[in-house]
Write a protein that holds these residues in place. Structure first.
Motif, PDB file in Angstrom:
ATOM      1  N   LEU A 195       0.851  -1.175   0.000  1.00 24.56           N
ATOM      2  CA  LEU A 195       0.000   0.000   0.000  1.00 24.56           C
ATOM      3  C   LEU A 195       0.890   1.229   0.000  1.00 24.56           C
ATOM      4  CD1 LEU A 195      -2.513  -1.053   2.836  1.00 24.56           C
ATOM      5  CD2 LEU A 195      -2.649  -1.585   0.392  1.00 24.56           C
ATOM      6  N   ALA A 196       0.438   2.293  -0.665  1.00 27.85           N
ATOM      7  CA  ALA A 196       1.254   3.494  -0.770  1.00 27.85           C
ATOM      8  C   ALA A 196       0.367   4.724  -0.662  1.00 27.85           C
ATOM      9  CB  ALA A 196       2.018   3.505  -2.101  1.00 27.85           C
ATOM     10  N   PRO A 197       0.935   5.854  -0.234  1.00 21.72           N
ATOM     11  CA  PRO A 197       0.124   7.072  -0.120  1.00 21.72           C
ATOM     12  C   PRO A 197      -0.194   7.671  -1.482  1.00 21.72           C
ATOM     13  CG  PRO A 197       2.410   7.542   0.436  1.00 21.72           C
ATOM     14  CD  PRO A 197       2.318   6.056   0.263  1.00 21.72           C
ATOM     15  N   LYS A 198      -1.401   8.170  -1.628  1.00 21.32           N
ATOM     16  CA  LYS A 198      -1.826   8.884  -2.819  1.00 21.32           C
ATOM     17  C   LYS A 198      -2.703  10.054  -2.382  1.00 21.32           C
ATOM     18  CE  LYS A 198      -0.289   6.405  -6.367  1.00 21.32           C
ATOM     19  NZ  LYS A 198       0.574   6.962  -7.438  1.00 21.32           N
ATOM     20  N   THR A 199      -2.600  11.152  -3.126  1.00 22.56           N
ATOM     21  CA  THR A 199      -3.493  12.277  -2.885  1.00 22.56           C
ATOM     22  C   THR A 199      -4.616  12.220  -3.909  1.00 22.56           C
ATOM     23  OG1 THR A 199      -1.710  13.649  -1.990  1.00 22.56           O
ATOM     24  CG2 THR A 199      -3.692  14.781  -2.752  1.00 22.56           C
ATOM     25  N   ILE A 200      -5.826  12.025  -3.429  1.00 23.62           N
ATOM     26  CA  ILE A 200      -7.012  11.903  -4.279  1.00 23.62           C
ATOM     27  C   ILE A 200      -8.095  12.786  -3.680  1.00 23.62           C
ATOM     28  CG2 ILE A 200      -8.644  10.303  -5.352  1.00 23.62           C
ATOM     29  CD1 ILE A 200      -6.709   8.029  -4.622  1.00 23.62           C
ATOM     30  N   LEU A 201      -8.734  13.583  -4.523  1.00 21.15           N
ATOM     31  CA  LEU A 201      -9.758  14.524  -4.050  1.00 21.15           C
ATOM     32  C   LEU A 201      -9.206  15.397  -2.926  1.00 21.15           C
ATOM     33  CD1 LEU A 201     -12.910  12.208  -4.073  1.00 21.15           C
ATOM     34  CD2 LEU A 201     -12.363  14.036  -5.690  1.00 21.15           C
ATOM     35  N   ARG A 202      -7.947  15.791  -3.107  1.00 24.08           N
ATOM     36  CA  ARG A 202      -7.242  16.676  -2.170  1.00 24.08           C
ATOM     37  C   ARG A 202      -7.093  16.055  -0.783  1.00 24.08           C
ATOM     38  NH1 ARG A 202     -10.807  20.109  -4.988  1.00 24.08           N
ATOM     39  NH2 ARG A 202      -9.736  21.395  -6.546  1.00 24.08           N
ATOM     40  N   LYS A 203      -7.198  14.737  -0.706  1.00 24.03           N
ATOM     41  CA  LYS A 203      -6.989  14.032   0.547  1.00 24.03           C
ATOM     42  C   LYS A 203      -5.838  13.049   0.368  1.00 24.03           C
ATOM     43  CE  LYS A 203     -10.363  12.450   2.987  1.00 24.03           C
ATOM     44  NZ  LYS A 203     -11.570  11.717   3.447  1.00 24.03           N
ATOM     45  N   LYS A 246      -7.588   6.561 -30.022  1.00 23.39           N
ATOM     46  CA  LYS A 246      -8.787   5.761 -29.753  1.00 23.39           C
ATOM     47  C   LYS A 246     -10.022   6.641 -29.772  1.00 23.39           C
ATOM     48  CE  LYS A 246      -8.731   3.207 -25.999  1.00 23.39           C
ATOM     49  NZ  LYS A 246      -8.869   2.801 -24.570  1.00 23.39           N
ATOM     50  N   LEU A 247      -9.955   7.789 -29.078  1.00 20.61           N
ATOM     51  CA  LEU A 247     -11.104   8.682 -29.019  1.00 20.61           C
ATOM     52  C   LEU A 247     -11.424   9.287 -30.384  1.00 20.61           C
ATOM     53  CD1 LEU A 247     -10.370  10.436 -25.591  1.00 20.61           C
ATOM     54  CD2 LEU A 247     -11.956   8.556 -26.063  1.00 20.61           C
ATOM     55  N   VAL A 248     -10.398   9.543 -31.185  1.00 23.92           N
ATOM     56  CA  VAL A 248     -10.624  10.040 -32.548  1.00 23.92           C
ATOM     57  C   VAL A 248     -11.396   9.004 -33.363  1.00 23.92           C
ATOM     58  CG1 VAL A 248      -9.494  10.610 -34.738  1.00 23.92           C
ATOM     59  CG2 VAL A 248      -8.644  11.594 -32.616  1.00 23.92           C
ATOM     60  N   ASP A 249     -10.958   7.761 -33.284  1.00 22.67           N
ATOM     61  CA  ASP A 249     -11.610   6.704 -34.056  1.00 22.67           C
ATOM     62  C   ASP A 249     -13.065   6.522 -33.618  1.00 22.67           C
ATOM     63  OD1 ASP A 249     -11.910   4.707 -35.900  1.00 22.67           O
ATOM     64  OD2 ASP A 249     -10.848   3.179 -34.741  1.00 22.67           O
ATOM     65  N   LEU A 250     -13.305   6.531 -32.308  1.00 21.07           N
ATOM     66  CA  LEU A 250     -14.675   6.388 -31.816  1.00 21.07           C
ATOM     67  C   LEU A 250     -15.526   7.593 -32.225  1.00 21.07           C
ATOM     68  CD1 LEU A 250     -13.909   4.940 -28.267  1.00 21.07           C
ATOM     69  CD2 LEU A 250     -14.815   3.701 -30.239  1.00 21.07           C
ATOM     70  N   HIS A 251     -14.936   8.776 -32.198  1.00 23.41           N
ATOM     71  CA  HIS A 251     -15.641   9.989 -32.641  1.00 23.41           C
ATOM     72  C   HIS A 251     -16.065   9.859 -34.095  1.00 23.41           C
ATOM     73  CE1 HIS A 251     -15.534  14.017 -34.592  1.00 23.41           C
ATOM     74  NE2 HIS A 251     -16.230  14.376 -33.542  1.00 23.41           N
ATOM     75  N   ASN A 252     -15.177   9.322 -34.910  1.00 28.10           N
ATOM     76  CA  ASN A 252     -15.488   9.161 -36.332  1.00 28.10           C
ATOM     77  C   ASN A 252     -16.595   8.134 -36.567  1.00 28.10           C
ATOM     78  OD1 ASN A 252     -13.542  11.050 -36.988  1.00 28.10           O
ATOM     79  ND2 ASN A 252     -11.953   9.511 -37.362  1.00 28.10           N
ATOM     80  N   GLN A 253     -16.873   7.312 -35.551  1.00 24.89           N
ATOM     81  CA  GLN A 253     -17.956   6.328 -35.651  1.00 24.89           C
ATOM     82  C   GLN A 253     -19.252   6.827 -35.006  1.00 24.89           C
ATOM     83  OE1 GLN A 253     -16.633   2.225 -34.677  1.00 24.89           O
ATOM     84  NE2 GLN A 253     -14.577   3.070 -34.538  1.00 24.89           N
ATOM     85  N   GLY A 254     -19.293   8.120 -34.676  1.00 29.92           N
ATOM     86  CA  GLY A 254     -20.507   8.707 -34.132  1.00 29.92           C
ATOM     87  C   GLY A 254     -20.643   8.632 -32.640  1.00 29.92           C
ATOM     88  N   ILE A 255     -19.586   8.234 -31.946  1.00 27.17           N
ATOM     89  CA  ILE A 255     -19.603   8.130 -30.488  1.00 27.17           C
ATOM     90  C   ILE A 255     -18.959   9.395 -29.911  1.00 27.17           C
ATOM     91  CG2 ILE A 255     -18.780   6.776 -28.520  1.00 27.17           C
ATOM     92  CD1 ILE A 255     -18.683   4.365 -30.525  1.00 27.17           C
ATOM     93  N   ILE A 256     -19.555   9.967 -28.884  1.00 33.66           N
ATOM     94  CA  ILE A 256     -19.046  11.212 -28.307  1.00 33.66           C
ATOM     95  C   ILE A 256     -17.968  10.896 -27.272  1.00 33.66           C
ATOM     96  CG2 ILE A 256     -19.620  13.252 -26.956  1.00 33.66           C
ATOM     97  CD1 ILE A 256     -22.400  13.181 -28.159  1.00 33.66           C
ATOM     98  N   PRO A 257     -16.719  11.350 -27.505  1.00 34.10           N
ATOM     99  CA  PRO A 257     -15.637  11.073 -26.548  1.00 34.10           C
ATOM    100  C   PRO A 257     -15.688  12.025 -25.358  1.00 34.10           C
ATOM    101  CG  PRO A 257     -14.799  11.562 -28.771  1.00 34.10           C
ATOM    102  CD  PRO A 257     -16.215  12.028 -28.701  1.00 34.10           C
ATOM    103  N   CYS A 258     -15.312  11.521 -24.197  1.00 36.12           N
ATOM    104  CA  CYS A 258     -15.194  12.314 -22.972  1.00 36.12           C
ATOM    105  C   CYS A 258     -13.906  11.903 -22.268  1.00 36.12           C
ATOM    106  CB  CYS A 258     -16.385  12.089 -22.039  1.00 36.12           C
ATOM    107  SG  CYS A 258     -18.000  12.216 -22.838  1.00 36.12           S
ATOM    108  N   ALA A 259     -13.347  12.805 -21.487  1.00 34.90           N
ATOM    109  CA  ALA A 259     -12.116  12.499 -20.758  1.00 34.90           C
ATOM    110  C   ALA A 259     -12.244  12.970 -19.322  1.00 34.90           C
ATOM    111  CB  ALA A 259     -10.914  13.160 -21.425  1.00 34.90           C
ATOM    112  N   VAL A 260     -11.702  12.172 -18.406  1.00 28.06           N
ATOM    113  CA  VAL A 260     -11.620  12.538 -16.996  1.00 28.06           C
ATOM    114  C   VAL A 260     -10.156  12.451 -16.591  1.00 28.06           C
ATOM    115  CG1 VAL A 260     -12.348  12.035 -14.640  1.00 28.06           C
ATOM    116  CG2 VAL A 260     -13.920  11.599 -16.542  1.00 28.06           C
ATOM    117  N   PHE A 261      -9.624  13.532 -16.010  1.00 28.21           N
ATOM    118  CA  PHE A 261      -8.232  13.578 -15.585  1.00 28.21           C
ATOM    119  C   PHE A 261      -8.161  13.553 -14.060  1.00 28.21           C
ATOM    120  CE2 PHE A 261      -8.578  15.623 -19.684  1.00 28.21           C
ATOM    121  CZ  PHE A 261      -7.534  15.064 -20.409  1.00 28.21           C
ATOM    122  N   ASP A 262      -7.109  12.933 -13.539  1.00 30.15           N
ATOM    123  CA  ASP A 262      -7.009  12.845 -12.079  1.00 30.15           C
ATOM    124  C   ASP A 262      -6.787  14.210 -11.437  1.00 30.15           C
ATOM    125  OD1 ASP A 262      -4.430  13.071 -13.064  1.00 30.15           O
ATOM    126  OD2 ASP A 262      -3.554  11.657 -11.635  1.00 30.15           O
TER     127      ASP A 262
END
Length: 387
Positions: free
Chosen positions: A186-194, A288-304
């Motif tokens: 187990l290791a420390p991580k800062t997530i959601l400012r905690k 990957k997101l470009v290819d999915l976009h070209n197939q009519g799928i809306i790409p979204c991204a979530v960053f840590d």
């Protein structure tokens, strides 16, 4: 090098260590090390910075005879200790000596309390409630919330490697020959400012997944807790918006972190991106997101984090292998998320080549869902969500 605590250079040491050291024909040195002969697997890496960075591989007997102390004792900054090991008076100041104990060497014996802790961690990761606490609803409960009733001395081995020299790692970690990593679960991580201390390392995730006493961890076994939390929050958001959601699923030949469908049948593909230096992987995610976009799928991204978002945006914009163009060039700063989202939206809607219109961060997701006092989310969405 190690014949005594003198100011002049020591008598022996390796000034150009390689990945293949220690050399069994050299270490431990006969005549210097009272533990000679010894198997190289039993040797301890020891180093010094004077007169230049150098190392030696010695036995415990040598260290005890020269320095008279337990060679597994480690001196750490107090702020680097887990909170249950920090005293109230000395918190965040000075150093403290730690003896991990419990198990010799880099292997770990699964005691009763260690089994209980890892079993609880597996259930928490999988979205279950542990001692009344939930990973997402309770914004990453504390160590004490989850493991406070267990023997803390026994659990130290999960977070501290008896053989790892933390001071040596800090001094020589930038040298190309240095590759020693702490053997921790187990290791420390800062997530959601905690700052949380129970983020399982790859070693910890492998142990949980391969041991019959623990529940297999859901999700991508290569990804850590920051990725897991982001996927969970995105899933809750999509369900709250009335969309059908599936995680870690196959979509048109790709494995996608989050796939959702609105009542009109529109598909959304979400990818979670965390901070690391595998830029090839980041570029492949954009493709990957470009290819999915070209197939009519809306790409979204979530960053840590917000910092991760702008680093990756700039990399996508600057890399000659990608046709990704921000309208005003790369970000020269890290504006707040809403400003950055506006600029990305302008890129998507304008004449530039950019496919990822919708993006957010883990903290922004939390603030707009569970952490928003004006948003009422059905508890069933949180507790019954399988992500």
């Amino acid at each position: 090098m190690f014949d005594g605590p003198y100011m002049e250079p020591r008598l022996f040491g390796d000034f150009s260590p390689t990945d293949d050291d220690p050399d069994p024909d050299v270490w431990p040195l006969e005549g210097y090390d009272p533990g000679h002969p010894a198997d190289v697997d039993d040797l301890i890496l020891w180093g010094n910075s004077f007169p230049a960075p150098h190392v030696a591989w010695v036995t415990e007997e040598y260290l005890k005879s020269v320095y008279g102390y337990n060679p597994r004792r480690q001196t750490l900054d107090v702020e680097e200790l887990p909170p249950w090991q920090q005293s109230d008076t000395a918190k965040y100041e000075g150093t403290a000596d730690v003896v991990p104990g419990g198990a010799a060497g880099r292997q770990m014996r699964l005691t009763h309390d260690r089994r209980v802790a890892l079993e609880r961690l597996g259930r928490l990761w999988n979205g279950e409630r542990v001692r009344g606490h939930h990973l997402l609803r309770d914004k990453l409960p504390s160590w004490t919330d989850l493991f406070g009733d267990l023997d803390q001395d026994d659990l130290k081995r999960l977070v501290i490697d008896p053989d790892h020299d933390y001071e040596f790692a800090e001094a020589f970690g930038d040298h190309p020959w240095y590759e020693q990593e702490a053997s921790v679960y187990l290791a420390p991580k800062t997530i959601l400012r905690k700052k949380v201390w129970y983020s399982p390392t790859l070693k910890g995730r492998t142990l949980i997944n391969q041991h019959s006493a623990f529940p297999p961890l859901k999700g991508d076994p290569r990804e850590g807790l920051p990725h897991r939390v982001a996927v969970g929050l995105a899933t809750i958001r999509e369900r709250h918006h009335g969309r059908d959601v599936e995680t870690y699923c196959n979509l048109n030949g790709y494995t996608v972190d989050i796939v959702s469908r609105n009542p009109n049948g529109q598909l959304y593909a979400g990818e979670v991106l965390t901070s690391h230096h595998n830029w090839t992987l980041h570029r492949n995610t954009y493709r990957k997101l470009v290819d999915l976009h070209n197939q009519g799928i809306i790409p979204c991204a979530v960053f840590d984090t917000r910092e991760t978002a702008y680093q990756i945006f700039n990399h996508w914009h600057n890399h000659e292998a990608l046709s990704a163009e921000l309208p005003n060039g790369p970000f020269g700063s890290e504006p707040n998320v809403s400003t950055g989202q506006k600029q990305i939206r302008e890129a998507y809607e304008g004449a530039t080549s950019w496919v990822v219109e919708s993006w957010t961060t883990t903290s922004d997701l939390w603030s707009s869902t569970i952490g928003d006092p004006t948003t009422t989310i059905d508890p069933a969405i949180i507790f019954s969500t399988n992500w």
